[in-house]
Design a protein around this motif. Structure first.
Motif: not given
Length: 239
Positions: A1-29
């Protein structure tokens, strides 16, 4: 599940430079991971995308690197060490939720964003130190980093590249501190997350970056931030 989430928000970071940490941190917590474990999984993926952006586009000057190294990294290290050592009794979930709400407000309302951008432009070194400290404490400095870079550059490629530079410096420093303090969680998951992030960047991110239309992005991005903040606060106060 967490790898699927990382794949999705990696698209956001690829586009705008941010996303993995901004979204990944609260989701994982919210999913029950501890802060060091979340960092151990997310940082390799974030660093991978940032380094690939820097290697491919090659549009960042040395002066920008010096600013991050001398003004951002010392305060990032201070914040992360204070968090990991328990010197500060922090409620990470609440801090992350509040920063998400602040970030979404800055994106939705142009007045506060313009004001903060002007402050960052006038006091760049103080702004970068503040961004580093908050990122070290919470892993959530992405929005402030975006505003800092937007205040210095107008062309979207330069903005994204300098965000990538800042994120790469931040992530490399965080990983070194985790390893040095013995809080890095060794497993295959960080390796998998980095590989997935690279694949997403090469096969999806670059194509979308060339085609993306920014209209409506701030609204959707901000809405997702508020949703993540709601999850964090509900976990803290309802469960």
């Amino acid at each position: 599940m967490i790898l699927i989430i990382i794949a999705i928000i990696s698209v956001v970071q690829s586009l705008f430079g941010v996303g993995l940490l901004l979204f990944g941190t609260p989701i994982m917590l919210f999913m029950g991971y501890t802060f060091p474990v979340a960092l151990s999984i997310l940082l390799p993926a974030s660093l991978t995308i940032s380094v690939l952006q820097l290697l491919i586009d090659k549009s960042v000057g040395r002066a920008n690197l010096r600013s991050f190294v001398f003004f951002g990294l010392p305060f990032l290290a201070l914040g992360l060490i204070a968090n990991l050592s328990g010197l500060l009794k922090l409620n990470i979930e609440v801090m992350v939720a509040l920063l998400l709400i602040l970030s979404s407000a800055l994106r939705l309302f142009s007045g506060p964003k313009r004001w903060l951008s002007a402050v960052f432009s006038k006091h760049a070194h103080v702004a970068l130190a503040t961004t580093g400290l908050l990122h070290g404490l919470t892993n959530m400095g992405g929005s402030l980093l975006s505003i800092y870079c937007s205040s210095a550059f107008e062309e979207k490629k330069l903005v994204r590249q300098n965000i990538a530079l800042g994120y790469a410096c931040f992530a490399a420093t965080q990983l070194l501190i985790l390893v040095a303090t013995g809080t890095f969680e060794p497993s295959l998951t960080p390796l998998y997350s980095a590989a997935i992030a690279a694949l997403v960047y090469f096969f999806i991110g670059q194509m979308l970056f060339r085609r993306v239309n920014a209209s409506g992005y701030n609204f959707l991005f901000s809405g997702f931030m508020v949703a993540c903040a709601g999850l964090m606060l509900s976990k803290e106060y309802l469960f």
